[in-house]
Design a protein around this motif. Structure first.
Motif, PDB file in Angstrom:
ATOM      1  N   GLY A 280       0.789  -1.224   0.000  1.00  0.00           N
ATOM      2  CA  GLY A 280       0.000   0.000   0.000  1.00  0.00           C
ATOM      3  C   GLY A 280       0.821   1.274   0.000  1.00  0.00           C
ATOM      4  N   PHE A 281       2.118   1.171  -0.221  1.00  0.00           N
ATOM      5  CA  PHE A 281       2.975   2.354  -0.164  1.00  0.00           C
ATOM      6  C   PHE A 281       2.851   3.179  -1.441  1.00  0.00           C
ATOM      7  CE2 PHE A 281       6.977   4.532  -1.091  1.00  0.00           C
ATOM      8  CZ  PHE A 281       7.094   5.320   0.039  1.00  0.00           C
ATOM      9  N   SER A 282       2.779   4.515  -1.294  1.00  0.00           N
ATOM     10  CA  SER A 282       2.796   5.444  -2.423  1.00  0.00           C
ATOM     11  C   SER A 282       3.928   6.435  -2.200  1.00  0.00           C
ATOM     12  CB  SER A 282       1.472   6.211  -2.522  1.00  0.00           C
ATOM     13  OG  SER A 282       0.411   5.335  -2.787  1.00  0.00           O
ATOM     14  N   LEU A 283       4.692   6.680  -3.242  1.00  0.00           N
ATOM     15  CA  LEU A 283       5.818   7.611  -3.150  1.00  0.00           C
ATOM     16  C   LEU A 283       5.308   9.024  -3.395  1.00  0.00           C
ATOM     17  CD1 LEU A 283       8.897   7.827  -2.747  1.00  0.00           C
ATOM     18  CD2 LEU A 283       9.132   7.698  -5.221  1.00  0.00           C
ATOM     19  N   LEU A 284       5.023   9.747  -2.318  1.00  0.00           N
ATOM     20  CA  LEU A 284       4.532  11.114  -2.381  1.00  0.00           C
ATOM     21  C   LEU A 284       5.434  11.995  -1.528  1.00  0.00           C
ATOM     22  CD1 LEU A 284       0.769  10.309  -1.665  1.00  0.00           C
ATOM     23  CD2 LEU A 284       1.789  10.765  -3.907  1.00  0.00           C
ATOM     24  N   THR A 285       5.523  13.269  -1.870  1.00  0.00           N
ATOM     25  CA  THR A 285       6.307  14.196  -1.067  1.00  0.00           C
ATOM     26  C   THR A 285       5.778  14.187   0.367  1.00  0.00           C
ATOM     27  OG1 THR A 285       6.756  15.589  -2.975  1.00  0.00           O
ATOM     28  CG2 THR A 285       7.012  16.614  -0.819  1.00  0.00           C
ATOM     29  N   GLY A 286       6.665  13.996   1.315  1.00  0.00           N
ATOM     30  CA  GLY A 286       6.281  13.940   2.721  1.00  0.00           C
ATOM     31  C   GLY A 286       6.039  12.531   3.225  1.00  0.00           C
ATOM     32  N   ALA A 287       6.088  11.532   2.332  1.00  0.00           N
ATOM     33  CA  ALA A 287       5.893  10.144   2.760  1.00  0.00           C
ATOM     34  C   ALA A 287       7.011   9.762   3.718  1.00  0.00           C
ATOM     35  CB  ALA A 287       5.873   9.219   1.548  1.00  0.00           C
ATOM     36  N   ARG A 288       6.622   9.079   4.809  1.00  0.00           N
ATOM     37  CA  ARG A 288       7.611   8.652   5.800  1.00  0.00           C
ATOM     38  C   ARG A 288       7.611   7.144   5.881  1.00  0.00           C
ATOM     39  NH1 ARG A 288       9.410  12.180  10.249  1.00  0.00           N
ATOM     40  NH2 ARG A 288       8.966  14.298   9.621  1.00  0.00           N
ATOM     41  N   VAL A 289       8.819   6.628   6.118  1.00  0.00           N
ATOM     42  CA  VAL A 289       8.967   5.184   6.253  1.00  0.00           C
ATOM     43  C   VAL A 289      10.105   4.898   7.220  1.00  0.00           C
ATOM     44  CG1 VAL A 289      10.527   4.990   4.267  1.00  0.00           C
ATOM     45  CG2 VAL A 289       9.164   3.020   4.965  1.00  0.00           C
ATOM     46  N   GLU A 290       9.962   3.831   7.997  1.00  0.00           N
ATOM     47  CA  GLU A 290      11.042   3.386   8.860  1.00  0.00           C
ATOM     48  C   GLU A 290      11.575   2.094   8.269  1.00  0.00           C
ATOM     49  OE1 GLU A 290       9.918   3.261  12.946  1.00  0.00           O
ATOM     50  OE2 GLU A 290       9.377   5.384  12.980  1.00  0.00           O
ATOM     51  N   VAL A 291      12.887   2.077   8.025  1.00  0.00           N
ATOM     52  CA  VAL A 291      13.506   0.946   7.335  1.00  0.00           C
ATOM     53  C   VAL A 291      14.563   0.307   8.229  1.00  0.00           C
ATOM     54  CG1 VAL A 291      14.770   0.201   5.276  1.00  0.00           C
ATOM     55  CG2 VAL A 291      13.163   2.116   5.121  1.00  0.00           C
ATOM     56  N   LEU A 292      14.409  -1.004   8.429  1.00  0.00           N
ATOM     57  CA  LEU A 292      15.432  -1.771   9.133  1.00  0.00           C
ATOM     58  C   LEU A 292      16.417  -2.275   8.086  1.00  0.00           C
ATOM     59  CD1 LEU A 292      16.765  -3.465  11.389  1.00  0.00           C
ATOM     60  CD2 LEU A 292      15.041  -5.237  10.925  1.00  0.00           C
ATOM     61  N   PHE A 293      17.686  -1.843   8.185  1.00  0.00           N
ATOM     62  CA  PHE A 293      18.725  -2.312   7.270  1.00  0.00           C
ATOM     63  C   PHE A 293      19.423  -3.511   7.914  1.00  0.00           C
ATOM     64  CE2 PHE A 293      17.913   1.968   5.913  1.00  0.00           C
ATOM     65  CZ  PHE A 293      18.026   1.897   4.531  1.00  0.00           C
ATOM     66  N   LEU A 294      19.246  -4.685   7.314  1.00  0.00           N
ATOM     67  CA  LEU A 294      19.845  -5.897   7.877  1.00  0.00           C
ATOM     68  C   LEU A 294      21.350  -5.928   7.669  1.00  0.00           C
ATOM     69  CD1 LEU A 294      17.206  -8.597   6.843  1.00  0.00           C
ATOM     70  CD2 LEU A 294      17.478  -7.421   9.046  1.00  0.00           C
ATOM     71  N   ASN A 295      21.839  -5.221   6.648  1.00  0.00           N
ATOM     72  CA  ASN A 295      23.277  -5.217   6.334  1.00  0.00           C
ATOM     73  C   ASN A 295      23.823  -3.797   6.398  1.00  0.00           C
ATOM     74  OD1 ASN A 295      23.460  -8.076   5.559  1.00  0.00           O
ATOM     75  ND2 ASN A 295      22.102  -7.452   3.911  1.00  0.00           N
ATOM     76  N   ALA A 296      25.060  -3.672   6.790  1.00  0.00           N
ATOM     77  CA  ALA A 296      25.725  -2.361   6.784  1.00  0.00           C
ATOM     78  C   ALA A 296      25.948  -1.934   5.339  1.00  0.00           C
ATOM     79  CB  ALA A 296      27.060  -2.448   7.509  1.00  0.00           C
ATOM     80  N   ASN A 297      25.695  -0.665   5.059  1.00  0.00           N
ATOM     81  CA  ASN A 297      25.920  -0.171   3.703  1.00  0.00           C
ATOM     82  C   ASN A 297      27.379   0.225   3.520  1.00  0.00           C
ATOM     83  OD1 ASN A 297      25.332   0.994   1.057  1.00  0.00           O
ATOM     84  ND2 ASN A 297      25.825   2.906   2.078  1.00  0.00           N
TER      85      ASN A 297
END
Length: 194
Positions: free
Chosen positions: A20-37
């Motif tokens: 259900g995600f839409s890429l709109l200005t102001g959209a917020r998301v919390e992302v768990l990164f399993l690997n170090a970038n």
């Protein structure tokens, strides 16, 4: 709006899925990164809405700023993802690593700061232009040598030899009849002081 990114750390194009995600200005998301970038200029593409750069402060987030297990809150600016808040833990980790490195360097230096008697005796005129060498194996790694030189009534003090100034001379009256001279040279390459 919570999702997980399992993309390899060395891959710049990070992906994640969020129903259900839409890429709109102001959209917020919390992302768990399993690997170090470890990649430069990483991007994030959520649910195939398009790869957008991840910005921290005023530029692309540097490699190694995202550590394994980090949850980042991101907001979409209309052009790229921006990290919300400060990456204080990363900065604290870097400072801790730098302090550990400085302590190790200090400890290594402290081992080398110890008086060493290289030569102590009387040299007579027959010793003119004779060099008495002492081998100091670790000298090749040193930046400087601080040495006390004393000749009769000369101005006795510490003298510093470096890779740019490898020789010093001290002279003074050894006794009423003789003027004494000591010349010291550091051979950093061959680890000798003479």
């Amino acid at each position: 709006h919570y999702t997980t990114c399992s993309t390899s750390g060395s891959t710049a194009a990070k992906t994640a899925s969020l129903t259900g995600f839409s890429l709109l200005t102001g959209a917020r998301v919390e992302v768990l990164f399993l690997n170090a970038n470890t990649a430069s200029n990483p991007t994030l593409n959520i649910s195939s809405t398009g790869a957008k750069s991840i910005y921290y402060r005023n530029g692309a987030i540097p490699a190694n700023y995202i550590q394994a297990g980090t949850v980042l809150e991101l907001v979409y600016s209309g052009s790229y993802w921006r990290v919300v808040g400060d990456l204080a833990q990363y900065q604290a980790d870097v400072l801790k690593t730098e302090n550990s490195t400085l302590k190790a360097e200090h400890d290594a230096l402290a081992v080398r700061i110890s008086p060493t008697l290289l030569y102590s005796s009387t040299l007579y005129a027959s010793a003119l232009n004779t060099w008495i060498y002492a081998s100091v194996p670790s000298l090749k790694d040193w930046k400087e040598v601080r040495m006390w030189l004393e000749v009769g009534d000369a101005d006795c003090r510490y003298n510093t030899l470096t890779r740019e100034h490898m020789q010093i001379c001290v002279n003074g009256y050894a006794n009423a009849n003789y003027n004494g001279l000591v010349r010291v040279s550091c051979d950093f390459t061959n680890a000798r002081i003479g």
